[in-house]
Structures are given as structure tokens and as C-alpha cells.
Design an enzyme around this catalytic site. Structure first.
Site, PDB file in Angstrom:
ATOM      1  N   CYS A   1      39.252  51.171  41.655  1.00  0.00           N
ATOM      2  CA  CYS A   1      40.603  51.639  41.992  1.00  0.00           C
ATOM      3  C   CYS A   1      41.355  52.145  40.770  1.00  0.00           C
ATOM      4  CB  CYS A   1      41.420  50.513  42.614  1.00  0.00           C
ATOM      5  SG  CYS A   1      40.644  49.640  43.965  1.00  0.00           S
ATOM      6  N   ASP A   2      41.288  51.397  39.676  1.00  0.00           N
ATOM      7  CA  ASP A   2      42.226  51.599  38.573  1.00  0.00           C
ATOM      8  C   ASP A   2      41.619  51.994  37.238  1.00  0.00           C
ATOM      9  OD1 ASP A   2      44.267  50.897  40.322  1.00  0.00           O
ATOM     10  OD2 ASP A   2      44.159  48.775  39.809  1.00  0.00           O
TER      11      ASP A   2
ATOM     12  N   CYS B   1      40.434  45.574  40.302  1.00  0.00           N
ATOM     13  CA  CYS B   1      39.554  46.556  40.939  1.00  0.00           C
ATOM     14  C   CYS B   1      39.267  47.701  39.974  1.00  0.00           C
ATOM     15  CB  CYS B   1      40.181  47.080  42.227  1.00  0.00           C
ATOM     16  SG  CYS B   1      39.149  48.306  43.070  1.00  0.00           S
TER      17      CYS B   1
END
Length: 317
Positions: free
Chosen positions: A139-140, A136
Site C-alpha cells: 500500500c505505502d 502494508c
């Protein structure tokens, strides 16, 4: 001994959406059970750090998952360790049949069964999950500022996420096993025009390497020449696809081309009394924030659905 258990609402999956739905349904004084085969939290339970959930500048996925579960249980949500094999209708009741043989019966079911990213299946992938291996970018990506990043794949998601990662990485390699991309032409062109992106064609990842703690490189192989090479990177993002866990419903649910469940604005599926939230639902992004929003809506809509059933039953009586 297998049992039949009766509830008002059954939630399948204890990810953020399912737990939030459980909290709201339980606060509405309904008898609610959440069926989960693994630990509560879903995908985030295995995430090293979360920094994009409002109110928590940085928290481990495991800790956030525990907070979600504890909060929902404080209002009366029951969480049972069960693998749901089938969901189906029986008159006004909605049934969840589990691998244990137990059968759960309720007036409404909320599917929060999530899904799973397609894995590379190479050495080092599991070892470094959350330590340089991520599925992701939203997300990261911010965890890898200034690092060289590799993306694996050639579809829309891989190329779009690769472009997104150039906001953080000093350089982004997109590794593809063929000599041309499957992504839409306009997406391809944007990537080709991006000076921070470099393509590695006709190549597969043979292993994800690290120092025992974090990722520091990839072992590659050219599928045409057989030539092997090493690539120093600080992170790798495989984007090979995502499998939604949407096939457990016996009824003919409407789904999109990717197998994601289509819902209306109430999170209700094409089958009345069956709702869906989170990653299993057809939508633009798959983040914790929208999953809990979905869960809120699904629980409120399920409550209204049950009230309507109860009113009809009262008038019949």
C-alpha cells in the site's frame, strides 16, 4: 430498548468489501443493513493517502471511505452503529447479536469484519500512524522512495516485505528481537543476498521518533547488552502479525492456520448462508481492490442463496 430487526442481508463490517457488498445487495432490491462499530471504511479510513485504487491517482483514505459509504447508501444500504458480538444460525435464518442487545435477523450474512495488525505498542506508533508508520508495504512503500526504511519482525511477512521495500527505499533495515529469523530459509537467503538490506539483531524498538509531523528515527535497545541507540529512518513497517476478526461466529467455521475464514469461489463459508469477504478471508493479498471484488461476489452469491430459499418456501406453500 433492545429490538429484533429483520432484513434480507446483514453485512458485518463497513470496510471496502462490506460496503461494496452492500451496494450490490441493495441494487438487487434487497433490504440490507451493514453493522459497523467504528466509521465506515475500515482500515483505509485511517490511511493518509491511497494511490493504488483504480480511478483515483491519489486520495485520502477518509475521503475514499466516505465516497464508498455514500455510494452504497444511495442505493438503499442502511449503516447502523453496532458492535456485533455473535453470529449464529436459527433454522434458515442467520442472526447477528449486538452488544447493544439488538438482534438482527436475515437469510444471509456477509462477514466483512477485517482484522487488525499487531502493534509494537511503543510511544510514537499511534502519533505517526500514516505519517511514516505503516503496516502494508504494497500500500505505502512507494511513498518512501529514496528514504531509509525500517522493518520490524523476523517472520516470512517481515522479510518478504522488507525485500519488496528495497524497490523504493535507499536502504532497508530489518530489526529483529532474536539472533535468527523465523522466515523460511529460501526467503532468508534472498534477503541476505540483497545488498540494500541490513539486519539489526537482538534488538527491539523502544519508541518511534519524529519531528511532530513525520517519522525521522527510532530509539532502539539491544535485548542482550541493554545498549540503547538511535537509528535515522524515514519510515517504519512493523510486521508482527495480523489478527483476523473471525471468532464471532458461533457455528464451526472452517479456518486456515492463521485464523482466516476459508471460503469457496462464491465467498461462501463452510456454513451455508454465511459469506465472507475482504481481510477476514483466507487469501494471498489484502488490498482494497480484491476486497471490493470479494464483496461483489459475496453479494451476488447471497442473492442467489436467498432466491433458492424463497423458491423452496414457495414450493412448500
Amino acid at each position: 430498548m433492545a429490538e429484533e430487526k429483520k432484513y434480507d442481508v446483514i453485512i458485518v463490517g463497513a470496510g471496502p468489501g462490506g460496503l461494496c457488498a452492500g451496494l450490490y445487495a441493495a441494487r438487487a432490491q434487497r433490504k440490507v443493513v451493514c453493522l459497523e462499530m467504528y466509521l465506515p471504511g475500515g482500515q483505509i479510513a485511517n490511511t493518509e493517502e491511497v494511490e493504488d485504487y483504480l480511478g483515483f491517482e491519489r486520495i485520502s483514505g477518509a475521503e475514499l471511505s466516505m465516497k464508498f459509504a455514500d455510494h452504497a447508501k444511495s442505493f438503499g444500504l442502511e449503516i447502523e452503529s453496532e458492535q456485533v458480538e455473535e453470529v449464529y444460525c436459527d433454522g434458515d435464518d442467520r442472526i447477528a447479536r449486538c452488544a447493544s442487545g439488538n438482534v438482527y435477523r436475515a437469510k444471509a450474512v456477509i462477514l466483512s469484519s477485517g482484522g487488525s495488525p499487531v502493534k509494537l505498542g511503543v510511544p510514537g506508533e499511534e502519533k505517526y500512524a500514516g505519517k511514516g508508520v505503516s503496516y502494508c508495504a504494497i500500500c505505502d512503500g512507494a511513498f518512501f522512495r529514496g528514504k531509509v526504511i525500517a522493518v520490524v519482525g523476523g517472520g516470512d511477512a517481515a522479510v518478504e516485505e522488507g525485500a519488496f521495500l528495497t524497490k523504493f527505499g535507499s536502504k532497508v533495515y530489518i530489526i529483529h528481537r532474536r539472533d535468527e529469523l523465523r522466515a523460511a530459509k529460501i526467503i532468508q537467503q534472498r534477503a541476505f543476498d540483497n545488498p540494500k538490506i541490513e539486519f539489526i539483531w537482538d534488538t527491539v524498538v523502544e519508541s518511534i521518533d519524529g519531528d511532530g509531523t513525520v517519522v525521522n528515527g527510532l530509539s532502539l535497545k539491544n535485548v542482550k547488552t541493554g545498549e540503547q541507540s538511535k537509528l535515522e529512518v524515514g519510515a517504519v513497517f512493523p510486521f508482527l502479525g495480523f489478527h483476523p476478526n473471525s471468532n464471532m461466529v458461533r457455528e464451526d467455521l472452517k479456518k486456515d492456520a492463521g485464523g482466516y475464514i476459508v471460503t469457496d469461489f462464491k465467498m461462501e463459508t463452510s456454513v451455508p448462508g454465511i459469506f465472507a469477504c475482504g481481510d477476514v478471508r483466507s487469501q494471498l493479498v489484502r488490498q482494497i481492490t480484491n476486497a471490493v471484488g470479494d464483496g461483489t461476489t459475496a453479494a451476488v452469491a447471497a442473492e442467489k442463496y436467498i432466491e433458492e430459499l424463497e423458491d423452496k418456501a414457495a414450493h412448500r406453500g
